[in-house]
Scaffold this active site. Sequence first.
Site, PDB file in Angstrom:
ATOM      1  N   PHE A   1      33.592  43.376  46.628  1.00 17.04           N
ATOM      2  CA  PHE A   1      33.173  41.818  46.959  1.00 17.04           C
ATOM      3  C   PHE A   1      31.721  41.219  47.064  1.00 17.04           C
ATOM      4  O   PHE A   1      31.073  40.000  47.296  1.00 17.04           O
ATOM      5  CB  PHE A   1      33.733  41.688  48.005  1.00 17.04           C
ATOM      6  CG  PHE A   1      35.039  42.185  48.622  1.00 17.04           C
ATOM      7  CD1 PHE A   1      35.677  41.674  47.987  1.00 17.04           C
ATOM      8  CD2 PHE A   1      34.696  43.374  49.516  1.00 17.04           C
ATOM      9  CE1 PHE A   1      37.136  42.425  48.484  1.00 17.04           C
ATOM     10  CE2 PHE A   1      36.604  43.812  49.882  1.00 17.04           C
ATOM     11  CZ  PHE A   1      37.726  43.007  49.883  1.00 17.04           C
TER      12      PHE A   1
ATOM     13  N   GLY B   1      39.399  47.539  42.823  1.00 19.03           N
ATOM     14  CA  GLY B   1      41.086  47.258  43.951  1.00 19.03           C
ATOM     15  C   GLY B   1      41.481  45.608  43.103  1.00 19.03           C
ATOM     16  O   GLY B   1      43.001  45.494  44.179  1.00 19.03           O
ATOM     17  N   THR B   2      40.846  45.042  42.036  1.00 24.33           N
ATOM     18  CA  THR B   2      42.282  43.965  41.795  1.00 24.33           C
ATOM     19  C   THR B   2      43.083  44.450  40.850  1.00 24.33           C
ATOM     20  O   THR B   2      44.020  43.635  41.217  1.00 24.33           O
ATOM     21  CB  THR B   2      41.124  43.086  40.833  1.00 24.33           C
ATOM     22  OG1 THR B   2      39.921  43.724  39.858  1.00 24.33           O
ATOM     23  CG2 THR B   2      39.536  42.535  42.030  1.00 24.33           C
TER      24      THR B   2
ATOM     25  N   GLY C   1      34.564  40.056  35.351  1.00 23.34           N
ATOM     26  CA  GLY C   1      35.335  41.028  34.081  1.00 23.34           C
ATOM     27  C   GLY C   1      36.420  41.218  33.654  1.00 23.34           C
ATOM     28  O   GLY C   1      36.831  41.722  32.483  1.00 23.34           O
TER      29      GLY C   1
ATOM     30  N   ILE D   1      47.108  34.194  33.767  1.00 22.46           N
ATOM     31  CA  ILE D   1      47.772  35.244  34.523  1.00 22.46           C
ATOM     32  C   ILE D   1      48.036  35.855  33.976  1.00 22.46           C
ATOM     33  O   ILE D   1      49.560  36.191  33.122  1.00 22.46           O
ATOM     34  CB  ILE D   1      48.188  34.608  35.850  1.00 22.46           C
ATOM     35  CG1 ILE D   1      47.909  33.202  35.696  1.00 22.46           C
ATOM     36  CG2 ILE D   1      48.496  35.826  36.656  1.00 22.46           C
ATOM     37  CD1 ILE D   1      46.315  33.165  36.864  1.00 22.46           C
TER      38      ILE D   1
ATOM     39  N   LYS E   1      40.356  32.710  32.602  1.00 20.91           N
ATOM     40  CA  LYS E   1      39.783  32.789  33.141  1.00 20.91           C
ATOM     41  C   LYS E   1      38.604  33.420  34.380  1.00 20.91           C
ATOM     42  O   LYS E   1      38.167  33.461  33.809  1.00 20.91           O
ATOM     43  CB  LYS E   1      39.966  31.171  34.078  1.00 20.91           C
ATOM     44  CG  LYS E   1      40.171  30.144  32.033  1.00 20.91           C
ATOM     45  CD  LYS E   1      40.572  28.646  33.981  1.00 20.91           C
ATOM     46  CE  LYS E   1      40.033  27.291  32.483  1.00 20.91           C
ATOM     47  NZ  LYS E   1      40.080  26.056  33.555  1.00 20.91           N
ATOM     48  N   GLY E   2      39.421  33.349  35.255  1.00 24.72           N
ATOM     49  CA  GLY E   2      39.178  34.068  35.949  1.00 24.72           C
ATOM     50  C   GLY E   2      39.869  33.856  37.306  1.00 24.72           C
ATOM     51  O   GLY E   2      39.355  32.975  37.644  1.00 24.72           O
TER      52      GLY E   2
ATOM     53  N   GLU F   1      37.216  35.043  42.387  1.00 27.46           N
ATOM     54  CA  GLU F   1      36.759  34.487  43.162  1.00 27.46           C
ATOM     55  C   GLU F   1      37.616  32.974  44.184  1.00 27.46           C
ATOM     56  O   GLU F   1      37.242  32.718  45.279  1.00 27.46           O
ATOM     57  CB  GLU F   1      34.974  33.818  43.161  1.00 27.46           C
ATOM     58  CG  GLU F   1      34.525  35.065  41.946  1.00 27.46           C
ATOM     59  CD  GLU F   1      33.821  36.160  42.746  1.00 27.46           C
ATOM     60  OE1 GLU F   1      33.884  36.211  44.078  1.00 27.46           O
ATOM     61  OE2 GLU F   1      33.371  36.972  41.361  1.00 27.46           O
TER      62      GLU F   1
END
Length: 706
Positions: free
Chosen positions: A243, A469-470, A511, A592, A663-664, A667
């Site tokens: 995080f 962990g993502t 990332g 996604i 995109k990401g 967050e």
Amino acid sequence: MTTTTPAAAVTKAVGTAHTRVEGVAKVTGAARYAGEVPYPELAHGWMALSTVARGRIRSVQDARVLEMPGVVAVLHHGNAPRVDGNYAGPFGPPDPILQPLQHDRVPYVGWPVALVVAETSEQAREAAEALVVEYDVEPHDVEFHAGHPDAYLPEGPTTEMSKGDLEAELAASAVVVDAEYSTPEEHHSPMEPHAATARWEDGRLEVVDSNQGSRFVADELAHIFSLDPGSVRLLSEHVGGAFGAKGTRPHLVLAAMAATVLHRPVRVVTTRRQMFSLTGYRSPTAQRVRLGADADGRLRALDHQGECLTSTNHEFVERSADYGRSMYDADAHHTVNRVVRLDVPTPTYMRAPGEAPGSFAMESALDELAEKCGLDPIVLRTRNEPDAGPLSGLPFSSRNVLACFEEGARRFGWADRDPRPGVRREGRWLLGTGTAAATFPVLVAPSTAAVTAEADGTFTVRITAADVGTGARTALTLVAADALEVAPERIRVRIADSDFGQAILAGGSMGTRSWSWAIVAAAADLRERLALADGIPPEGITARSNTAEAIGRLTSKERYSFGAQFAEVAVDVTTGEVRVRRMLGMFAAGRIVNPLTARSQFVGGMVWGLSMALHEEAVRDRATGGHVGADFASYHFAANADVPVIEADWVDDPDPDDPVGIKGIGEIGIVGAAAAIANAVWHATGVRHRHLPIRPDRVLMAGRDA
């Protein structure tokens, strides 16, 4: 001859749900984390931290400790190896805490003053707790508040941005909101504590650490210990949450120091209490928002001023006022971030830094403006939807925030909402619903990757990525499979080894986007080589990529992910308890890659937003300068019983300039969630809560004052 499978024979992997490729290893215990990897002759270090908030070390009385069972060394400022802090890393000069035990100064409670090394962790802990350190104490200041007289404007071209005549537009506005908001100090608290094991192997410093970017950390260690970059190897295969907290931290430097002195492997694991002072946190914020609008809700003036704290020895700015720069236009637009130096540890990046606290203030203020204008909150936001970047004037790569509101409102049943506050009731519970927008910038950075076609028909991807962990390891497997046009089962992704080359760390939601770009480029090169190859030799055929040039050619656009958060709450009029009954998040966050892990990321962020709204608050004792209860008994966060059914979904929103469309998403799940809950509490009770968390005592007090 082994070749890739024809495209028609392979179902596209990206966009389909896949369980984690390392999932079985994790649930069976086969996956080893940084504090679990076995080494022969392993010694254990335990940090002793300062108990005063400001002063100097008068003495470290280590003689008795050195005689305790199992103790092999006590490192302190009088005998520790010298290290170098005179360098600039990718984020600027390093925090001085990365040069521990170099001097007798103490800048805050929890500063490392010694490392006790023993044969077992129990012996090291007992000895560290017995170590007597005497101080010459100086006056300290740890109190942060709005309008602090020592607040200053940090250097940098984007610290303050403006256009138009703010005061004139506010004066000409038919409706004005002028309110102050605050968020408290908050902590990352990942499930896995920070841990590192260091050893020298064949002339190289090898470290197993829990971090977000092995190459980044390896390079910092090389600077700190004045080593050639090739002399340091960092491994971080499995990480139990990060995080933003898991960059280079003092426990890692101390482990390397001790391994150098003792010529044996040394492990240092932080305790939960130590993490509160050693690994960063989100600064508290004090924010003032002024909005001026015409009677129909069109913004004429937007002013967002944020204040945060930092330590006296290193500057970090929680840029809460940046939030509105991409979201809302106005004839006059002003945003500024100020900072106060106090005798506290240095804050750091924490999930959605800037946007998480900034969205609470701005999205709450917009809800207040909607109320004053007699408008539905979604209608108000629709009327202020910009055509281009409010300050830059650049076009958006894509902007689907209204699509998120439209679909979210349909699923949530927003059309049936009675806009009047305090009218829905079930017994002692008042019910309300709220909404808020969400945004986070889309970032990308150059990375390198290597893809090898193996003789057995499989493919190995090597990249210094980090899976904190993502589910990044799984996402990269799917991206590689599509790039090579083979089934995911033929892909093996190896990550988190600094020897694999430069790659961006896991942070800023960039990332997977950055790493995927590098993998796609290497895969394209490999396919060309395979087409020309006469079979695959035993060592395989490898193609490497570096995406610096390709990323440098990106066109100038405003790039953001967006979202819409919805929440329903129940407020107990007798106890002040707030219960979130349901939450819905709709997001426009690029293509996604893996719906299974992506939904988990969104929901996890929303849970954190709930925790931010109702629970999380670290408190400092002004007398001692330390925390009041640096543990999970005193630092409250959302537990299972606090979390309702949460739904997260997305609208189609691929980035046209990204090779995969990513995109990401890491967050944005937290952004706007706290504001949606706070707005729902207003709708339930008719009382605004501008200071987080919304504790029962604050609800009861506000109810009495209303």
